[in-house]
Structures are given as structure tokens and as C-alpha cells.
Motif scaffolding. Structure first.
Motif, PDB file in Angstrom:
ATOM      1  N   ALA A 153      53.320  39.392  39.323  1.00 57.41           N
ATOM      2  CA  ALA A 153      52.292  38.908  38.396  1.00 57.41           C
ATOM      3  C   ALA A 153      51.854  37.492  38.759  1.00 57.41           C
ATOM      4  CB  ALA A 153      52.835  38.956  36.961  1.00 57.41           C
ATOM      5  N   GLU A 169      49.534  37.654  41.759  1.00 60.15           N
ATOM      6  CA  GLU A 169      48.176  38.034  41.379  1.00 60.15           C
ATOM      7  C   GLU A 169      47.409  36.842  40.823  1.00 60.15           C
ATOM      8  OE1 GLU A 169      47.993  41.410  38.850  1.00 60.15           O
ATOM      9  OE2 GLU A 169      49.410  42.595  40.032  1.00 60.15           O
ATOM     10  N   THR A 171      46.551  31.736  28.424  1.00 62.04           N
ATOM     11  CA  THR A 171      47.382  32.941  28.361  1.00 62.04           C
ATOM     12  C   THR A 171      48.767  32.626  27.817  1.00 62.04           C
ATOM     13  OG1 THR A 171      46.170  33.891  30.225  1.00 62.04           O
ATOM     14  CG2 THR A 171      48.311  34.835  29.730  1.00 62.04           C
ATOM     15  N   SER A 180      50.165  38.140  31.152  1.00 56.20           N
ATOM     16  CA  SER A 180      49.359  39.142  31.841  1.00 56.20           C
ATOM     17  C   SER A 180      48.428  38.474  32.839  1.00 56.20           C
ATOM     18  CB  SER A 180      48.547  39.954  30.835  1.00 56.20           C
ATOM     19  OG  SER A 180      47.597  40.767  31.504  1.00 56.20           O
ATOM     20  N   PRO A 181      48.470  38.840  34.114  1.00 56.03           N
ATOM     21  CA  PRO A 181      47.532  38.254  35.080  1.00 56.03           C
ATOM     22  C   PRO A 181      46.084  38.649  34.795  1.00 56.03           C
ATOM     23  CG  PRO A 181      48.833  40.002  36.093  1.00 56.03           C
ATOM     24  CD  PRO A 181      49.430  39.760  34.752  1.00 56.03           C
ATOM     25  N   GLU A 182      45.863  39.843  34.190  1.00 56.51           N
ATOM     26  CA  GLU A 182      44.503  40.242  33.845  1.00 56.51           C
ATOM     27  C   GLU A 182      43.907  39.302  32.802  1.00 56.51           C
ATOM     28  OE1 GLU A 182      47.085  42.230  33.872  1.00 56.51           O
ATOM     29  OE2 GLU A 182      46.681  43.621  35.533  1.00 56.51           O
ATOM     30  N   LEU A 183      44.733  38.908  31.810  1.00 58.12           N
ATOM     31  CA  LEU A 183      44.252  37.974  30.804  1.00 58.12           C
ATOM     32  C   LEU A 183      43.986  36.599  31.413  1.00 58.12           C
ATOM     33  CD1 LEU A 183      43.570  37.446  27.889  1.00 58.12           C
ATOM     34  CD2 LEU A 183      45.983  36.972  27.436  1.00 58.12           C
ATOM     35  N   ALA A 206      42.870  36.121  34.409  1.00 56.15           N
ATOM     36  CA  ALA A 206      41.582  36.251  35.088  1.00 56.15           C
ATOM     37  C   ALA A 206      40.426  36.162  34.101  1.00 56.15           C
ATOM     38  CB  ALA A 206      41.539  37.575  35.850  1.00 56.15           C
ATOM     39  N   ILE A 207      40.582  36.790  32.908  1.00 56.53           N
ATOM     40  CA  ILE A 207      39.511  36.751  31.909  1.00 56.53           C
ATOM     41  C   ILE A 207      39.285  35.322  31.418  1.00 56.53           C
ATOM     42  CG2 ILE A 207      38.885  37.490  29.575  1.00 56.53           C
ATOM     43  CD1 ILE A 207      40.364  40.117  30.157  1.00 56.53           C
ATOM     44  N   ARG A 212      37.774  33.097  34.119  1.00 59.32           N
ATOM     45  CA  ARG A 212      36.343  33.355  34.312  1.00 59.32           C
ATOM     46  C   ARG A 212      35.530  32.709  33.206  1.00 59.32           C
ATOM     47  NH1 ARG A 212      36.782  38.368  34.470  1.00 59.32           N
ATOM     48  NH2 ARG A 212      37.312  38.452  36.697  1.00 59.32           N
TER      49      ARG A 212
END
Length: 490
Positions: free
Chosen positions: A379, A382, A402, A409-412, A414-415, A418
Motif C-alpha cells: 500500500a 502504491e 487519509t 487506503s492508497p485509493e483514498l 489518490a482521491i 487529486r
């Protein structure tokens, strides 16, 4: 005795390692002069005594000829070049560097640059920088020591065997070299730059300068050179800048383009994602393992190219077996081998450089606690991959948001990164990030400091437009159902 004295006087101008020994004198007396009236020990005694006396007489005779003669230099005609040792605290570590100085003989205008070595690339790059600042090239010659970047071999007199690239360089700019006599006597032939190097070091490099990169130091030296135009050389009524204004139009014009001072190499990338250049190790992206890459070795840096694109950039190393690893070059390998991250040299150098921050460490700890060592490290990797396409500050802001939401979470990340990238005013500096950092295990929130919230701001969805069109008909598909039932009854 006259024969022996003549041989010893010949030794005064002979090469040091090709002078007469007592045995050689004894042999020559027997063979060339048919002299056998003295034994070898007698010859040795006389030679040891007379050699020192003849040398003393020769030195005493030259004492009346030694000295310096003042010279008159024409504007734009001559310059002098030399290196001087200087210590620099580079990124917190003391490093011995080399101060390049080019000084015009008429006006005293000098250009100073610091390089990590006295390599040929640094020697030529110093000339390029100086010519660009001066706006031209001396028309007569430039005086040098017998520096290795320029001279391969010193012959008799002022004859020199020059290196091939140096010959190409000076031919490109159209100037002639003047090589001084080797040793201390030759230093008087370019006394201006010899004095200038020491004076500049004592005046502007004391105490030891502390910089992050040599580019930063050279920018500072360029500003100092401009200020020194107001200085008066000892005994001059006018300033250096005033004299240079008279000299500048008389310099020879520069070529349209600069000479490419870096040398091109094509090393092969090893299994550890490193290349070896001049017995030093540099990392490259892992996708080039097993391939040959094009390298440009320059005065203070090393560039690695994939066709015309720079894929790696490192400061030049001068110590044997030294290494420079970029953590980003190993991320694809670490995704497969996450356990190798903790002890990797790339991580250690990233921590020292400040690119791997406490914020990254906090996310790594939270991810390992939530997902385990291997999955938590993946994670983190990423998240590190986000730095390739997003600003560093935006990724740090995403990590902080985060963690404050209680997630790893790596997806969070990224969000949130961004969102921060599109809204630069929301980016946080180091102090803000420290204030928003999530307390570690066993730590408590400071009094008066708001506790972290678990609310996550989601992006606003675009409203769906009203559509009054009729729904599509599926009556044709009923025929397929009837056909299937009829086959089943049969």
C-alpha cells in the motif's frame, strides 16, 4: 678531475633519472679516456664531494638572474586559468571540491565556479561558463599549468602532447594555450590567477559554505563575481568593471552553440538496477535491467537517457565504489519483494534527502497495522508511485487527509491528492502537516487541539439529465423464449 667535473656539469641539464652515477663515471673513464690510475672508491669519494660543489656553484651563478619582470597586457588578449582546492558542506556533509578560476590579465575580471572534481569535463565546463559570462574569448592565448585534463605528456621546453578532446575544444573556440614551466618557477608566469584563487577563497568562502547542491553555490558565486566588478586591483585607479567595459568589445566572438563538454558512455544495467561509471554506482529505473543505456557524464552531474528522454539524474560521484540510489527506481521490484524496502539503500538515501518524510512513515505504520507487513508495504508503494504523476505536496496532503480520516487506503490517498492538486490553495506546508499528523500508538492529542475527524469529503456527482424518451422494446426477445420451449416439448 676535469673529465669528472665535465660529466657532473652535464648532469645539471640532464633528466633527473638519467644522470651519472659514480659507477658510470668510473666505467667511462676506463673505456673512453683509458684512465686506470685510480680505483673505484677514490672515484666515489671525489664524485660525492664535487657533485655538491658544482650544484652550489650553479645555483649561486643563477641567483643574480632570478626575479620577476613586470608585464604589460593588451586588452582582450590574454587570460589565466587555474584550479584551487576548497571545502564545501554539501547537504550537511563536508566535501572537498575544486574552485575553477579564469581571470583576464588586463582588467582582472575573473569568473569562479566550483566543481566536484578536476576532471576534463569540469575543466572544459568552466571555460564554457567563463566565456559565456565574458561574452568572448581572449585573442592571443590563455596561460595554464600542465593540467592533466589538457596535457597528456610534458616534453622538453614548452612542447606538450595534448589530449584529443582538449585539442578539439580549444579549436572549437579558437584560442591558443600557453603552458607554463613545470614546478614552482612556472607559477610566477601566471601569478595573477595564483593570487586570485587564494584571495577569493579567503574572502568569500570563509566560513565553509553550506549548500544543498553545487548549482546553488555556483549561482551564489555568479552574484559575487558581479559585485566584485566594483573592486580595484592593487595599484589601479579604475575598477575591474570599468576596465572590463573597455576590454569586452576586443574579445573574439563566441560560436553560435556551446561545446558539449560531457562524455557519452553506454554501460549495461546490472541486476541490482545500477550502472557502473568511473568505478561509481548509479541507479536507473528497474525496467532497463539487462539493457545498455546512454549516459552523459558531466562536470557535476550524470544523466541517463532513453533515446532523447532523461530517465535518471544523479550528482556526479568521485569516490571509488560510492553509490547513489533513487528509491523510485526500485518500486516495481519492491512491489514483488516488499520485505526488501526496510533495509534498502534507496530508502536510506531518500530519508537523508528529505523526500521520504515522517508523513510517509506514519502512513506505512498505519498500513502495516491494518493490513499486515507485506500488504501494508505494498500500500505504501502504491502511494509512492503517485509521486511520479502528482506534485510532492499534493501527495503529502492526500496522505495527511487519509490518516486524519482513520484510513490507510492508497485509493483514498489518490482521491485526496487529486483534489489537492486541482486546488493549490489547499496544499499544506510542513508546519500544517505536523499539526494535522495523526497521533501514534500511545500518544494523545495535545490540549486545545481538535481531534481528528472520520468524515470523508466525497466528490460531488454530476446530476443526471432528465430523459423523456420511451424505454426500448424487448418484444423480439420473447420469440427466442417460445422457440426454446417448443424444442423442449418435442
Amino acid at each position: 678531475m676535469e673529465w669528472i667535473d665535465a660529466m657532473l656539469r652535464e648532469d645539471l641539464s640532464a633528466p633527473r633519472k638519467q644522470r651519472h652515477t659514480a659507477r658510470r663515471i668510473y666505467d667511462r673513464l676506463r673505456v673512453e679516456y683509458d684512465f686506470n690510475m685510480a680505483c673505484y672508491s677514490t672515484i666515489c669519494t671525489y664524485v660525492n664531494k664535487r657533485r655538491a660543489e658544482i650544484l652550489a656553484d650553479a645555483r649561486e651563478g643563477r641567483m643574480h638572474l632570478e626575479g620577476t619582470v613586470p608585464q604589460l597586457h593588451a586588452p582582450g588578449a590574454e587570460a589565466e586559468v587555474d584550479f584551487a582546492d576548497v571545502w564545501v558542506r554539501l547537504a550537511g556533509e563536508p566535501v572537498q571540491c575544486h574552485l575553477f578560476t579564469l581571470r583576464l590579465s588586463y582588467s582582472g575580471k575573473a569568473v569562479h565556479r566550483v566543481y566536484v572534481s578536476e576532471s576534463q569535463e569540469a575543466f572544459m565546463q568552466g571555460h564554457v561558463e567563463a566565456f559565456r559570462v565574458l561574452g568572448g574569448v581572449p585573442t592571443r592565448h590563455i596561460r595554464y599549468d600542465n593540467l592533466k585534463p589538457a596535457v597528456n605528456r610534458v616534453c622538453f621546453g614548452r612542447t606538450r602532447v595534448e589530449s584529443q578532446r582538449w585539442t578539439a575544444f580549444r579549436s572549437f573556440y579558437g584560442f591558443d594555450p600557453f603552458y607554463c614551466i613545470p614546478g614552482q618557477e612556472g607559477a610566477h608566469e601566471k601569478g595573477g590567477v595564483e593570487h586570485e584563487g587564494g584571495r577569493f577563497r579567503r574572502t568569500h568562502l570563509v566560513p565553509v559554505p553550506e549548500v544543498d547542491t553545487l548549482e546553488e553555490l555556483n549561482e551564489r558565486l555568479a552574484e559575487i563575481d558581479e559585485v566584485e566588478d566594483k573592486r580595484h586591483v592593487h595599484g589601479a585607479n579604475t575598477s575591474i568593471g570599468f576596465n572590463f567595459a573597455e576590454e569586452a568589445p576586443l574579445l573574439a566572438p563566441l560560436p553560435a552553440d556551446d561545446f558539449e563538454c560531457g562524455i557519452t558512455l553506454t554501460p549495461k544495467v546490472r541486476r541490482d538496477s545500477r550502472i557502473v561509471v568511473r568505478q561509481s554506482y548509479y541507479s536507473v529505473p528497474a525496467r532497463f535491467i539487462g539493457r545498455q543505456v546512454r549516459v552523459s557524464l558531466r562536470a557535476n552531474e550524470l544523466l541517463v537517457f532513453d533515446r532523447h528522454r532523461v530517465v535518471a539524474r544523479h550528482p556526479r560521484l568521485t569516490r571509488r565504489y560510492a553509490y547513489r540510489d533513487d528509491l523510485d527506481h526500485y518500486l516495481e521490484i519492491l512491489m514483488v519483494k516488499p520485505g526488501a524496502l526496510a533495509g534498502s539503500t534507496g530508502l536510506a538515501q531518500a530519508r537523508a534527502a528529505g523526500t521520504f518524510t515522517d508523513t510517509h512513515d506514519a502512513f506505512w505504520a498505519a498500513a502495516r497495522t491494518a493490513h499486515g507487513d507485506a500488504a501494508g508495504t505494498r500500500a505504501l508503494i502504491e502511494v509512492l508511485l503517485l509521486h511520479r504523476r502528482m506534485p510532492h505536496e499534493a501527495v503529502l496532503a492526500g496522505i495527511t487527509a487519509t490518516l486524519n480520516a482513520g484510513s490507510s487506503s492508497p485509493e483514498l490517498v489518490a482521491i485526496e491528492a487529486r483534489k489537492a492538486e486541482h486546488r493549490p490553495e489547499t496544499l499544506l506546508d510542513d508546519e500544517d502537516l505536523a499539526e494535522l499528523a495523526v497521533p501514534g500508538p500511545g500518544e494523545q492529542t495535545a490540549p486545545g487541539k481538535p481531534a481528528s475527524t472520520n468524515v470523508i469529503t466525497l466528490p460531488i456527482r454530476n446530476p443526471v439529465l432528465d430523459d423523456n424518451r420511451p424505454l426500448p422494446s424487448v418484444a423480439a426477445y420473447d420469440q427466442l423464449l417460445r422457440l426454446r420451449s417448443s424444442k423442449g416439448s418435442a
